[in-house]
Design an enzyme around this catalytic site. Structure first.
Site: not given
Ligand SMILES: O=C(O)Cn1ncc2ncnc(NCCc3cnc(NC(=O)Nc4cccc(Cl)c4)s3)c21
Length: 272
Positions: A24, A43, A91, A93-94, A137, A155
């Protein structure tokens, strides 16, 4: 190698690769730290979007919480940095992406695979709760899959220190919310145990137990708490799900007992 002694990273320290997903507030990219070479997920968040959604405090809290979490089934946030317009989360990497996609591809998962996944999530949540952190969440979109097929709880954008009174308005699916959150009551770490019950059901059946086409009906079903199991769900799985989806938070099965529940033990033995 001249890694940054306490100094901040900047974008020029990374080679940016393919996009991994769009969220988002920004996108996630595969990236590689140049020196030493290290693969990460980056990210990239726009400060303007965070400000207009008034979630900067949530992000600050997530960064603070994540800095202290180190566990094999919790996705690491290695560090973060910012420039004039953006904030960057570095982050872990998964490699195999979201559990959500695996569930979509397969429709529903076997009892063996689900039991292994639920054991790993109970282990991750037990670790978080011992550090007084509730995730709040838990859902397949926020669970990622590592290189050995292991789950990574991810997340912590909605996580808080227990106990909490949620202030920000909830957005997205209500499917995983327990009665106390649906009714805006103060809530504690038991909300994650309820969500673990919803997750167990959704992995086995392919959809969450109280899903409805509109929110008010979903809220009613969550408060009523009646669970319909398809015939193919084993009695042991029904027993665990029922013990997790108790209306009263304090009646929900403690995580340590989830990890030794007969359904988990039986299925983990078979997978050895
Ligand atoms: O990218 C994909 O769709 C899937 N993907 N595939 C592989 C992969 N490896 C690692 N990470 C991925 N995705 C990110 C996961 C997150 C971890 N922590 C987060 N924190 C966050 O977004 N915080 C945040 C953002 C906006 C506002 C606020 Cl208040 C808080 S997002 C991966």
């Amino acid at each position: 190698y001249d890694h940054k002694k306490g100094g901040r990273f900047s974008l020029s320290d990374f080679d940016i690769g393919r996009p991994l997903g769009r969220g988002k507030f920004g996108s996630v990219y595969l990236a590689r730290l140049k020196n030493p070479e290290y693969i990460v997920a980056l990210k990239i968040l726009f400060k303007s979007q965070l400000q207009s959604a008034r979630v900067e405090h949530q992000l600050r809290r997530e960064i603070e919480i994540q800095a202290h979490l180190k566990h094999p089934h919790v996705l690491r946030m290695h560090t973060y940095f910012w420039d004039e317009k953006k904030i960057y989360l570095v982050l872990e990497y998964a490699e195999h992406g979201e559990l959500f996609r695996q569930l979509q591809d397969r429709g529903r998962l076997s009892e063996g695979r689900t039991a292994e996944y639920i054991y790993q999530m109970a282990d991750a949540l037990s670790y978080c709760h011992k550090k007084n952190v509730i995730h709040r969440d838990i859902k397949p979109e926020n669970i990622l899959i590592g290189s050995d097929g292991e789950l990574k709880l991810s997340d912590f954008g909605w996580s808080v220190h227990a106990p909490s009174k949620r202030r920000a308005t909830l957005c997205g699916t209500l499917d995983y919310l327990p009665p106390e959150m649906v009714n805006g009551k103060p809530h504690g770490e038991h909300v994650d145990i309820w969500a673990l019950g919803v997750l167990t059901y959704e992995l086995l059946v392919g959809k969450p137990p109280f899903e409805c086409d509109d929110e008010s009906r979903t809220k009613r079903r969550i408060n009523k708490g009646v669970i319909e199991f398809p015939r193919y769900i084993s009695n042991e799985a029904r027993d665990l799900i029922t013990r997790l989806l108790k209306k009263k938070p304090e009646e929900r099965l403690p995580l340590e007992e989830v990890m030794v529940h007969p359904w988990i033990v039986k299925n983990l033995e078979k997978r050895k």
